[in-house]
Design a protein around this motif. Structure first.
Motif, mmCIF file in Angstrom:
data_model
loop_
_atom_site.group_PDB
_atom_site.id
_atom_site.type_symbol
_atom_site.label_atom_id
_atom_site.label_comp_id
_atom_site.label_asym_id
_atom_site.label_seq_id
_atom_site.Cartn_x
_atom_site.Cartn_y
_atom_site.Cartn_z
ATOM 1 N N TYR A 214 -1.477 6.597 -4.383
ATOM 2 C CA TYR A 214 -0.518 5.509 -4.297
ATOM 3 C C TYR A 214 -0.892 4.487 -3.235
ATOM 4 O O TYR A 214 -0.199 3.479 -3.064
ATOM 5 C CB TYR A 214 0.883 6.048 -4.025
ATOM 6 C CG TYR A 214 1.485 6.777 -5.196
ATOM 7 C CD1 TYR A 214 0.749 7.022 -6.355
ATOM 8 C CD2 TYR A 214 2.778 7.266 -5.161
ATOM 9 C CE1 TYR A 214 1.285 7.707 -7.419
ATOM 10 C CE2 TYR A 214 3.332 7.948 -6.233
ATOM 11 C CZ TYR A 214 2.570 8.168 -7.353
ATOM 12 O OH TYR A 214 3.105 8.857 -8.417
ATOM 13 N N ARG B 11 -1.268 1.201 -4.780
ATOM 14 C CA ARG B 11 -0.016 0.468 -4.996
ATOM 15 C C ARG B 11 0.410 -0.267 -3.729
ATOM 16 O O ARG B 11 0.920 -1.403 -3.796
ATOM 17 C CB ARG B 11 1.072 1.433 -5.449
ATOM 18 C CG ARG B 11 0.787 2.109 -6.782
ATOM 19 C CD ARG B 11 1.928 3.000 -7.208
ATOM 20 N NE ARG B 11 1.670 3.633 -8.503
ATOM 21 C CZ ARG B 11 2.518 4.451 -9.123
ATOM 22 N NH1 ARG B 11 3.684 4.737 -8.572
ATOM 23 N NH2 ARG B 11 2.196 4.986 -10.286
ATOM 24 N N ILE C 38 -1.598 -3.378 -3.435
ATOM 25 C CA ILE C 38 -1.134 -4.397 -4.385
ATOM 26 C C ILE C 38 0.133 -5.063 -3.877
ATOM 27 O O ILE C 38 0.282 -6.296 -3.939
ATOM 28 C CB ILE C 38 -0.895 -3.752 -5.766
ATOM 29 C CG1 ILE C 38 -2.228 -3.344 -6.406
ATOM 30 C CG2 ILE C 38 -0.134 -4.710 -6.681
ATOM 31 C CD1 ILE C 38 -2.079 -2.597 -7.716
ATOM 32 N N ILE C 39 1.047 -4.260 -3.351
ATOM 33 C CA ILE C 39 2.303 -4.813 -2.827
ATOM 34 C C ILE C 39 2.023 -5.751 -1.663
ATOM 35 O O ILE C 39 2.579 -6.860 -1.584
ATOM 36 C CB ILE C 39 3.243 -3.666 -2.399
ATOM 37 C CG1 ILE C 39 3.731 -2.886 -3.629
ATOM 38 C CG2 ILE C 39 4.425 -4.205 -1.601
ATOM 39 C CD1 ILE C 39 4.476 -1.615 -3.296
ATOM 40 N N ASP D 283 -0.364 -3.531 -13.257
ATOM 41 C CA ASP D 283 -0.419 -2.764 -12.008
ATOM 42 C C ASP D 283 0.602 -3.295 -11.000
ATOM 43 O O ASP D 283 1.218 -2.513 -10.256
ATOM 44 C CB ASP D 283 -1.826 -2.842 -11.410
ATOM 45 C CG ASP D 283 -2.854 -2.119 -12.270
ATOM 46 O OD1 ASP D 283 -2.454 -1.212 -13.037
ATOM 47 O OD2 ASP D 283 -4.049 -2.463 -12.185
ATOM 48 N N HIS D 284 0.760 -4.608 -10.963
ATOM 49 C CA HIS D 284 1.771 -5.193 -10.076
ATOM 50 C C HIS D 284 3.173 -4.758 -10.510
ATOM 51 O O HIS D 284 4.024 -4.441 -9.671
ATOM 52 C CB HIS D 284 1.679 -6.726 -10.097
ATOM 53 C CG HIS D 284 0.481 -7.255 -9.372
ATOM 54 N ND1 HIS D 284 -0.791 -7.170 -9.890
ATOM 55 C CD2 HIS D 284 0.353 -7.890 -8.169
ATOM 56 C CE1 HIS D 284 -1.650 -7.720 -9.044
ATOM 57 N NE2 HIS D 284 -0.982 -8.173 -7.998
ATOM 58 N N VAL E 53 4.052 -2.029 -12.049
ATOM 59 C CA VAL E 53 4.245 -0.613 -11.696
ATOM 60 C C VAL E 53 4.444 -0.449 -10.190
ATOM 61 O O VAL E 53 5.325 0.292 -9.737
ATOM 62 C CB VAL E 53 3.037 0.223 -12.174
ATOM 63 C CG1 VAL E 53 3.129 1.648 -11.632
ATOM 64 C CG2 VAL E 53 2.979 0.255 -13.692
ATOM 65 N N ALA E 54 3.627 -1.149 -9.398
ATOM 66 C CA ALA E 54 3.694 -1.001 -7.948
ATOM 67 C C ALA E 54 5.040 -1.467 -7.394
ATOM 68 O O ALA E 54 5.666 -0.748 -6.594
ATOM 69 C CB ALA E 54 2.551 -1.781 -7.287
ATOM 70 N N TRP E 55 5.488 -2.637 -7.811
ATOM 71 C CA TRP E 55 6.764 -3.149 -7.289
ATOM 72 C C TRP E 55 7.949 -2.347 -7.830
ATOM 73 O O TRP E 55 8.940 -2.152 -7.117
ATOM 74 C CB TRP E 55 6.908 -4.626 -7.615
ATOM 75 C CG TRP E 55 6.102 -5.490 -6.694
ATOM 76 C CD1 TRP E 55 4.833 -5.949 -6.897
ATOM 77 C CD2 TRP E 55 6.491 -5.971 -5.404
ATOM 78 N NE1 TRP E 55 4.409 -6.691 -5.817
ATOM 79 C CE2 TRP E 55 5.410 -6.724 -4.892
ATOM 80 C CE3 TRP E 55 7.644 -5.838 -4.647
ATOM 81 C CZ2 TRP E 55 5.455 -7.336 -3.640
ATOM 82 C CZ3 TRP E 55 7.695 -6.465 -3.402
ATOM 83 C CH2 TRP E 55 6.623 -7.194 -2.918
ATOM 84 N N TRP F 154 7.809 0.839 -8.519
ATOM 85 C CA TRP F 154 7.739 2.084 -7.753
ATOM 86 C C TRP F 154 8.346 1.897 -6.366
ATOM 87 O O TRP F 154 9.085 2.769 -5.878
ATOM 88 C CB TRP F 154 6.282 2.519 -7.669
ATOM 89 C CG TRP F 154 5.988 3.596 -6.690
ATOM 90 C CD1 TRP F 154 6.248 4.927 -6.819
ATOM 91 C CD2 TRP F 154 5.358 3.437 -5.403
ATOM 92 N NE1 TRP F 154 5.810 5.613 -5.709
ATOM 93 C CE2 TRP F 154 5.259 4.719 -4.824
ATOM 94 C CE3 TRP F 154 4.855 2.345 -4.715
ATOM 95 C CZ2 TRP F 154 4.695 4.934 -3.580
ATOM 96 C CZ3 TRP F 154 4.288 2.560 -3.465
ATOM 97 C CH2 TRP F 154 4.213 3.841 -2.915
#
Length: 423
Positions: free
Chosen positions: A195, A198, A201-202, A377-378, A380-382, A384
């Motif tokens: 993670y 992630r 990315i955030i 991916d963005h 999913v990351a945000w 999450w």
């Protein structure tokens, strides 16, 4: 001979007891091949950090582990005392890990107690257990969890329960705790490793969103400057025309007075009309500029109004602390503090709070501010990030009201000197 033979028998019995104890400790119960239960138990005899999936333990092992845990809590004078015993066992058995104990002892002990209790309580439900462990793993992102450290932590807990519970800590209960603690430790390692992408990315998209807001502001300033330059040019042209008219009137002394007045009136009206038009254009430019959201907060409020959440005033409360949450996503202690403070403020709000609505508006705002780089991916990351923050807030909702009453009773019970010292 009579003295030597009993000694040999005694040594033989001691060796036999040691072998029996070793056999019991190394014993693994066999279970029928049903839904892969036995494979799950065998796999979790060691820390598994290669994957993080749902795990289903046999019902009898879970029941024995939960019974031993309840016995441990019941043997303590309070939950706080049980937490203190866990803290002492971990602190004393792992000198190399003492540097990680940065929080106050009482707070840390209560966190250990609540964390283990939530894991043991949800052990019978694979999906609930996985969600609970993921939340705890999210709160430990800043700690370097390794397999040797997990083993130290696991053995300290098991030894404590063995000492406190005694005979009630059966082999099945030990097997259950061994499997659960290995599962949790492996999940922490997996979450921190996998993670981390992630989190990057955030962080990068949040910087992009802030830079995008700065670009909007620069463009707006350029438009305003262009409008001011246009006003100055038109004003200069008007003054030039007025000067020429005055010179013409001086040269033509014999011109008709009425015509001169008419020309002056016409020139004044044209000049006034030009100034009004220039002023109107400038005001329109400024008006159009104010309609463009220049920050994430403004973009959020704009999207919230468009999506029908203009009256959800609680969103503005979260919005005030959202930047601190995002920038400290990898700092579990600071993120927890932000959620604690936010829960206190939300407790004063009188109305319905639906935290999932904030996620929808937040994602829409981020898509608008990061249009080029935004992808799955963005998303999913945000998502999450907010799901974990939402779980942390939900765990705190309703507690401030109860804690406020308890705190009020505590303060009222203090003496005058104690109250002055507290202040």
């Amino acid at each position: 001979m009579t003295e030597v033979e009993p000694q040999e028998d005694t040594e033989y019995l001691e060796d036999a007891e040691e072998e029996q104890e070793a056999a019991i400790e190394g014993e693994v119960y066999e279970y029928p091949e049903e839904n892969g239960l036995d494979s799950a138990v065998r796999q979790l005899q060691e820390v598994q950090d290669k994957e993080f999936v749902e795990v289903r333990l046999p019902a009898d092992i879970v029941a024995e582990a939960q019974q031993a845990w309840q016995t441990f809590i019941g043997s303590s004078s309070s939950r706080e005392a049980a937490g203190e015993a866990i803290y002492a066992a971990l602190f004393d058995s792992a000198p190399t890990l003492q540097s990680l104990f940065k929080t106050a002892r009482s707070v840390m002990a209560l966190r250990f107690m609540n964390g283990l209790n939530s894991i043991i309580s949800s052990a019978a439900s694979p999906s609930v257990l996985k969600t609970q462990v993921e939340t705890l793993g999210f709160q430990h992102l800043d700690l370097e969890v390794t397999i040797p450290r997990v083993v130290i932590f696991r053995d300290a807990i098991i030894n404590l329960l063995q000492m406190e519970v005694g005979a009630r800590f059966t082999t099945k209960a030990r097997l259950g705790f061994l499997s659960l603690l290995n599962y949790v430790g492996g999940a922490y390692i997996y979450i921190r490793r996998e993670y981390a992408v992630r989190i990057k990315i955030i962080a990068s998209s949040w910087r992009t969103a802030n830079n995008k807001a700065a670009d909007f502001m620069d463009q707006g300033e350029e438009k305003i400057n262009e409008g001011e330059e246009g006003d100055e040019e038109e004003t200069a042209e008007g003054e030039g025309e007025g000067g020429a008219g005055e010179r013409g009137k001086g040269n033509k002394a014999d011109a008709d007075t009425k015509d001169s007045k008419d020309e002056a009136r016409a020139s004044g009206e044209a000049r006034a009309s030009g100034e009004a038009r220039a002023s109107g254009e400038a005001s329109n430019k400024n008006s159009n500029h104010t309609k463009v959201p220049t920050t994430f907060n403004e973009m959020f409020l704009f999207n919230g109004a468009v999506m029908g959440f203009a009256n959800s005033l609680w969103m503005s409360i979260i919005l005030e602390q959202f930047d601190a949450m995002v920038t400290n996503v990898a700092n579990s202690n600071r993120l927890q503090e932000e959620c604690d403070v936010l829960s206190l403020v939300l407790a004063k709000y009188r109305g319905t709070i639906n935290l999932s609505e904030f996620k929808a508006v937040m994602l829409a705002s981020m898509r608008s501010l990061v249009p080029k780089d935004w992808n799955g991916d963005h998303e999913v990351a945000w998502g999450w990030l907010w799901e974990n923050v939402e779980r942390m807030l939900k765990n705190l909702m309703g507690k401030p009201q109860v804690q406020e009453k308890a705190l009020e009773r505590f303060i009222m019970s203090l003496t005058e000197d104690a109250s002055n010292f507290l202040r």
